[in-house]
Scaffold this motif. Structure first.
Motif, PDB file in Angstrom:
ATOM      1  N   VAL A 508       0.859  -1.191   0.000  1.00  0.00           N
ATOM      2  CA  VAL A 508       0.000   0.000   0.000  1.00  0.00           C
ATOM      3  C   VAL A 508       0.892   1.236   0.000  1.00  0.00           C
ATOM      4  CG1 VAL A 508      -1.836   1.236   1.206  1.00  0.00           C
ATOM      5  CG2 VAL A 508      -1.732  -1.270   1.323  1.00  0.00           C
ATOM      6  N   THR A 509       0.807   2.010  -1.075  1.00  0.00           N
ATOM      7  CA  THR A 509       1.584   3.246  -1.175  1.00  0.00           C
ATOM      8  C   THR A 509       0.614   4.414  -1.250  1.00  0.00           C
ATOM      9  OG1 THR A 509       3.291   2.042  -2.411  1.00  0.00           O
ATOM     10  CG2 THR A 509       3.377   4.459  -2.463  1.00  0.00           C
ATOM     11  N   ASN A 594       2.306  -4.549   3.294  1.00  0.00           N
ATOM     12  CA  ASN A 594       3.400  -3.584   3.433  1.00  0.00           C
ATOM     13  C   ASN A 594       2.850  -2.180   3.164  1.00  0.00           C
ATOM     14  OD1 ASN A 594       5.927  -2.540   3.815  1.00  0.00           O
ATOM     15  ND2 ASN A 594       6.875  -3.535   2.045  1.00  0.00           N
ATOM     16  N   TYR A 595       3.438  -1.178   3.814  1.00  0.00           N
ATOM     17  CA  TYR A 595       3.003   0.213   3.651  1.00  0.00           C
ATOM     18  C   TYR A 595       4.201   1.074   3.281  1.00  0.00           C
ATOM     19  CZ  TYR A 595      -0.886  -1.504   6.565  1.00  0.00           C
ATOM     20  OH  TYR A 595      -1.935  -2.222   7.075  1.00  0.00           O
ATOM     21  N   ASP A 596       3.912   2.299   2.896  1.00  0.00           N
ATOM     22  CA  ASP A 596       4.984   3.271   2.750  1.00  0.00           C
ATOM     23  C   ASP A 596       5.525   3.616   4.143  1.00  0.00           C
ATOM     24  OD1 ASP A 596       3.444   5.844   3.713  1.00  0.00           O
ATOM     25  OD2 ASP A 596       2.128   4.848   2.272  1.00  0.00           O
ATOM     26  N   ILE A 597       6.732   4.172   4.203  1.00  0.00           N
ATOM     27  CA  ILE A 597       7.414   4.423   5.471  1.00  0.00           C
ATOM     28  C   ILE A 597       6.608   5.347   6.379  1.00  0.00           C
ATOM     29  CG2 ILE A 597       9.504   5.347   6.544  1.00  0.00           C
ATOM     30  CD1 ILE A 597       9.860   2.697   5.046  1.00  0.00           C
ATOM     31  N   GLN A 598       5.950   6.336   5.812  1.00  0.00           N
ATOM     32  CA  GLN A 598       5.209   7.284   6.635  1.00  0.00           C
ATOM     33  C   GLN A 598       4.068   6.595   7.378  1.00  0.00           C
ATOM     34  OE1 GLN A 598       4.178  10.978   4.701  1.00  0.00           O
ATOM     35  NE2 GLN A 598       2.561  11.465   6.180  1.00  0.00           N
ATOM     36  N   ASN A 599       3.364   5.709   6.712  1.00  0.00           N
ATOM     37  CA  ASN A 599       2.254   5.010   7.378  1.00  0.00           C
ATOM     38  C   ASN A 599       2.788   4.075   8.462  1.00  0.00           C
ATOM     39  OD1 ASN A 599      -0.860   4.654   6.977  1.00  0.00           O
ATOM     40  ND2 ASN A 599      -0.073   2.588   7.334  1.00  0.00           N
ATOM     41  N   ASP A 637      11.996  -6.376   1.839  1.00  0.00           N
ATOM     42  CA  ASP A 637      10.965  -5.467   1.311  1.00  0.00           C
ATOM     43  C   ASP A 637      10.709  -4.268   2.223  1.00  0.00           C
ATOM     44  OD1 ASP A 637      10.548  -7.147  -0.870  1.00  0.00           O
ATOM     45  OD2 ASP A 637       9.123  -8.392   0.246  1.00  0.00           O
ATOM     46  N   LEU A 638      11.385  -4.224   3.376  1.00  0.00           N
ATOM     47  CA  LEU A 638      11.175  -3.143   4.335  1.00  0.00           C
ATOM     48  C   LEU A 638      12.463  -2.936   5.115  1.00  0.00           C
ATOM     49  CD1 LEU A 638       8.973  -1.242   5.623  1.00  0.00           C
ATOM     50  CD2 LEU A 638       8.628  -3.040   7.330  1.00  0.00           C
ATOM     51  N   SER A 639      12.761  -1.702   5.443  1.00  0.00           N
ATOM     52  CA  SER A 639      13.961  -1.426   6.226  1.00  0.00           C
ATOM     53  C   SER A 639      13.828  -2.032   7.617  1.00  0.00           C
ATOM     54  CB  SER A 639      14.172   0.082   6.347  1.00  0.00           C
ATOM     55  OG  SER A 639      15.142   0.368   7.330  1.00  0.00           O
ATOM     56  N   PHE A 640      14.916  -2.636   8.113  1.00  0.00           N
ATOM     57  CA  PHE A 640      14.898  -3.178   9.462  1.00  0.00           C
ATOM     58  C   PHE A 640      14.719  -2.087  10.500  1.00  0.00           C
ATOM     59  CE2 PHE A 640      16.322  -7.486   8.321  1.00  0.00           C
ATOM     60  CZ  PHE A 640      15.584  -8.196   9.264  1.00  0.00           C
ATOM     61  N   ALA A 641      15.124  -0.885  10.183  1.00  0.00           N
ATOM     62  CA  ALA A 641      14.923   0.221  11.122  1.00  0.00           C
ATOM     63  C   ALA A 641      13.430   0.436  11.344  1.00  0.00           C
ATOM     64  CB  ALA A 641      15.572   1.485  10.583  1.00  0.00           C
ATOM     65  N   THR A 642      12.661   0.389  10.261  1.00  0.00           N
ATOM     66  CA  THR A 642      11.207   0.550  10.369  1.00  0.00           C
ATOM     67  C   THR A 642      10.601  -0.626  11.121  1.00  0.00           C
ATOM     68  OG1 THR A 642      11.176   1.747   8.263  1.00  0.00           O
ATOM     69  CG2 THR A 642       9.081   0.873   9.060  1.00  0.00           C
ATOM     70  N   ALA A 643      11.049  -1.827  10.792  1.00  0.00           N
ATOM     71  CA  ALA A 643      10.514  -3.017  11.456  1.00  0.00           C
ATOM     72  C   ALA A 643      10.823  -3.008  12.950  1.00  0.00           C
ATOM     73  CB  ALA A 643      11.080  -4.273  10.805  1.00  0.00           C
TER      74      ALA A 643
END
Length: 944
Positions: A508-509, A594-599, A637-643
């Motif tokens: 989801v972007t 998956n989402y964009d970083i802001q969400n 598919d996602l940064s580990f920092a975000t996770a």
């Protein structure tokens, strides 16, 4: 008039029309297809009958001699011809002996408006067993016309199984009251074991009435599918009787069952509709079963309410069988056999699953085993629904649906799911289908879902069905209730999920200026490289259920839109840019998001800082967000920092359901970074994350503590111990010390398993050496499983290379006779669990190459195993350089393991890419986290 001719006359009067209808139905069924598994993936590849001749009724007389281990009997089978033929083909197992066969044709005409019966003996010119197949052919002297009826009489004999619980088997136990050996004789016909017991048409599509007559000693009792009709003395055998049971409704051979033995029952009374429920067991085991009648009554009542249909038979008997070896209970119609230990457990889920089969399997039956996965899936779903209805999900809390869902995410994201194991594929397909039923219950609505199933079961009473019939029933009801547009069918939606060995991921972007979002679907893959064939062609029907921060409505699960096998769609009218959205809450569909970083960041901040709001997001959804984030990060598919930001709210989280995926994350990431410098920092993060939780829970269970808290404490302790939590290590060493100080340490192991690994990992040389001696001196009189566990932990837990070198020297270089080849194979396998293990093994192999090569010269399984374990698990450039150097140095010397080392090099290259991309990110995040935690501790200290 004889029984045979009387029965034929009755069948003629009752079934003149039935044969025509049944024949027509069978022909239609043969031309139909359902959402099917590939034939190569079917659980059962069986010898099919051609259906030129079909059965219409059975009468079975059966005598078992348990002490001699034999049985014999006679079966009369009424059959009819659907096509002209001069043979009758049926199922007979190779171990079953047919001692006599007679065929009597029934020719009837109508005179003065009354049926007139004429019987004619047709000679069987020869019998034939088909080589390597359980088929038995009766060749007749002439061809028989279509529509002709016949009665076969077949005498048979065989051996009672004593080692397995299939077909007809015997089991014994020591009666504590009389000090005598007591026998049981019982059956387990599923899936195709009736042919082991008597000649029959052993396919689920042949549903006919059965009349059963059992011989037994007067001191015993017999139970079968139906209530007892009469008991008569046996001629020429004193002390024995015949039990004749009421004729069954039409049913398949696999649902026939009986048991003979000294049974005692717990009176449980009737359910609302009058069905008689009784629980049986041996006399010495009735006390543990005392709560079973109440649980069974509640299950039957709930299922009757759901189906809107009374229990299909007059009675239900449930028997706890001693020494019952089958993997699952025997769900005969009206008679269910459990292992004693399984039936006496608390909870209702397993009882509910077996009783569900009384409707879905016995009353309505899959036409062939290709649809068995759908039957199993719906039965499992119904069992879970029943368990939640009865105890509000206390028994399944955390186990359903998350346990199976997370397992499916892991399995279907591999490059090669199931490792080409057909049985595993069948199970995962059934589990996935179970979740699809759950998805439809949400998206179509529980009312529509229930109405459809009720209609389906009524239409299929005493009949067979295809998987398509269930989906069609859901489609029809969904159209009637206007919850699905007419152009769409549930069959099509379900097919997009069931026919693939994959699951999708939806990305989801959001466009925050336009309040819209683009949703894309693709195959979800964790294993690298993501180069699965045909992945671009795989598309699903995906329900998009969306919750936004402003409303947080977790009660409306109507999809906002369906992704109709579309690669990409756009949705509009989303909330403001400072508000998050959640897609697929409560894991309505089996797919990660998956989402964009802001969400993602808005979700992380909300869960961390908004205590009241956090509780408004159900725990299954909180768990989903955690699980999706770290799995997507693991997949690249996602940064580990975000996770990792998503884990910050765990400092306030105390529900075990939200914590469960975190422990898996710790395990997976910990193993992957084990060989890097980041690992020690990561272990510090784990200790800081888990210590407040563990200290709040306390080290010991509280009185009347909820099982979920016990579960959470246990996991927290295991992972804290693994990460070097000092109180855990000290506690383990204190317990271990008592064993070291015992007079005869080889007599038994007083240390609980949970304490052994921390001692071997973090303890002293003396403690580890003591464990080694216990393995070497292990007495043969003790359970070998205890020695196996001790050896596993002795090898798999240490992080100090000298311990691993020591065990490798003893077992391989010194060829110590106390260790078998199986032990050595186990040692190699256990060393792959941590970087210390496989790195030390690699250097051991490299430094002792010639000696090991000679040692394993004639043992290719051990040679292949050591090459695999020593080279295949590295994840960094340093490891890649080490294995590459060995490969060049020993080029041409790997023998049978040549392909193993080449595959290892390819895998390590992929893992190295992962490490290069993610280790710096993980290290930076952990550094920041630890710095912040230290700052907070300093502030607290200054305030004091």
């Amino acid at each position: 008039m004889s029984w045979q001719s009387t029965t034929i006359a009755i069948l003629i009067l009752a079934c003149i029309g039935y044969h025509q209808i049944n024949a027509s139905a069978l022909m239609q069924q043969r031309n139909r297809r359902s959402i099917d598994l590939n034939a190569a993936h079917m659980l059962i590849s069986d010898a099919r009958l051609d259906k030129a001749v079909i059965p219409t009724a059975y009468k079975l007389e059966f005598t078992a001699e348990p002490e001699e281990g034999k049985f014999n009997g006679v079966v009369w089978i009424n059959v009819t011809w659907l096509e002209p033929s001069d043979e009758i083909k049926l199922h007979v197992h190779q171990d079953l002996q047919v001692t006599q066969a007679v065929a009597m044709l029934s020719i009837y005409s109508v005179e003065n408006n009354e049926p007139k019966l004429k019987t004619e003996n047709v000679r069987i010119v020869r019998t034939e067993r088909i080589p390597k197949k359980p088929l038995y052919v009766l060749h007749l002297e002439k061809s028989v016309e279509k529509g002709t009826d016949c009665q076969l009489q077949l005498s048979f004999s065989g051996q009672l199984s004593n080692e397995t619980s299939e077909g007809v088997f015997r089991t014994s136990f020591a009666d504590k009251t009389s000090n005598e050996c007591k026998w049981f004789v019982a059956t387990h016909m599923r899936p195709n074991n009736a042919r082991r017991v008597f000649p029959c048409f052993d396919e689920p599509s042949f549903k006919t009435p059965f009349e059963l007559k059992l011989a037994r000693p007067k001191s015993m009792m017999a139970l079968s599918n139906m209530p007892l009709s009469k008991t008569t003395d046996m001629e020429n055998r004193e002390g024995w009787v015949w039990d004749t049971f009421q004729t069954t409704p039409p049913m398949s051979t696999f649902t026939l069952g009986f048991v003979i033995g000294e049974l005692h029952n717990i009176e449980s009374g009737a359910v609302d509709n009058g069905v008689n429920v009784k629980i049986y067991g041996r006399r010495d085991y009735l006390e543990p079963l005392k709560d079973v009648p109440n649980r069974t009554r509640r299950v039957v009542k709930e299922l009757q309410s759901y189906w809107g249909l009374d229990f299909p038979l007059k009675k239900l008997d449930i028997v706890a069988l001693p020494n019952y070896y089958a993997v699952r209970p025997a769900d005969n119609w009206g008679l269910i056999f459990f292992k004693e230990s399984e039936l006496s457990r608390t909870g209702v889920w397993q009882i509910a699953q077996e009783i569900t089969y009384q409707w879905l399997g016995a009353l309505a039956t899959p036409y062939w085993w290709s649809d068995a996965h759908i039957n199993k899936a719906l039965a499992s779903y119904m069992a879970a629904w029943t368990a939640f209805k009865i105890d509000n999900g206390a028994e399944l809390q955390g186990k359903w649906p998350m346990t199976i869902l997370y397992s499916l995410y892991y399995e279907f994201s591999k490059r090669y799911p199931h490792a080409r194991i057909t049985g595993m594929k069948y199970e995962t397909t059934a589990s996935k289908t179970e979740l699809i039923f759950r998805m439809f219950n949400y998206t179509l609505g529980e009312t529509t879902f229930r109405q459809a199933l009720r209609k389906f079961i009524r239409e299929k009473e005493y009949k067979t069905f295809f998987g398509d019939d269930i989906w069609s029933a859901l489609t029809e009801q969904a159209h009637t209730n206007r919850v699905l547009c007419r152009q769409v069918s549930v069959n099509e939606i379900a097919g997009s999920w069931i026919t693939k060995d994959r699951l999708p991921v939806v990305t989801v972007t959001r466009d925050y200026k336009k309040n819209s979002a683009v949703l894309k679907q693709r195959v979800y893959l964790r294993d690298r490289p993501h180069d699965v064939p045909d992945q671009d062609k795989m598309l699903w029907w995906i329900p998009i259920v969306l919750v936004d921060e402003e409303k947080l409505d977790f009660h409306n699960y109507t999809p906002r839109v369906w992704m109709k096998k579309e690669r990409e769609i756009e949705i509009k009218d989303l909330p403001k840019e400072n508000q998050f959205i959640i897609v697929n809450p409560e894991e309505i569909g089996p797919f990660p998001v998956n989402y964009d970083i802001q969400n993602w960041n808005m979700l992380a901040q909300y869960l961390l800082n908004n205590q009241e709001g956090r509780s408004r997001i159900p725990v299954y959804t909180r768990a989903k967000l955690l699980h999706d984030a770290w799995n997507l990060a693991y997949a690249g598919d996602l940064s580990f920092a975000t996770a990792l930001n998503m884990t910050l709210f765990l400092k306030y989280e105390r529900d075990h359901l939200a914590w469960d995926p975190v422990f898996t994350m710790i395990d997976h990431i910990g193993r992957h970074i084990d060989s890097s410098e980041v690992h020690k920092k990561f272990e510090t993060y784990v200790r800081m994350l888990l210590t407040p939780l563990y200290e709040e829970l306390g080290s010991e269970p509280k009185p009347d503590e909820d099982r979920s808290q016990t579960h959470l404490r246990g996991l927290a302790k295991v992972f804290l111990c693994r990460a070097g939590y000092k109180p855990c290590i000290e506690e383990a060493q204190a317990v271990y010390k008592k064993w070291m100080e015992s007079e005869d340490p080889d007599e038994g192991n007083p240390v609980a398993n949970q304490f052994i690994c921390p001692v071997f990992k973090w303890g002293t040389r003396e403690e580890w050496e003591f464990g080694l001696q216990r393995v070497i001196n292990f007495p043969p009189s003790r359970k070998q499983s205890e020695r196996t566990y001790l050896l596993k932990t002795l090898v798999g837990c240490p992080i100090e290379s000298w311990k691993i070198d020591r065990i490798l020297n003893i077992t391989i270089l010194e060829d110590n006779g106390n260790f078998t080849e199986t032990d050595i194979y186990l040692i190699f396998s256990m060393l792959t669990g941590g970087a210390s293990g496989y790195t030390t093994l690699f250097h051991f192999l490299k430094n002792n190459w010639e000696i090991i090569k000679v040692r394993f010269e004639n043992k290719p399984h051990l040679w292949d195993s050591i090459i695999t374990s020593a080279t295949n698990v590295f994840t960094t450039q340093e490891g890649l350089d080490m294995v590459s150097e060995l490969y060049v140095q020993r080029q041409g010397e790997f023998g049978t393991a040549e392909y193993i080392i080449e595959k290892a090099l390819r895998n390590i290259k992929e893992e190295t890419k992962w490490s290069d991309e993610n280790l710096p990110v993980i290290e930076k995040w952990v550094d920041n986290y630890l710095e912040q935690q230290n700052s907070e501790e300093k502030v607290k200290f200054l305030r004091k």
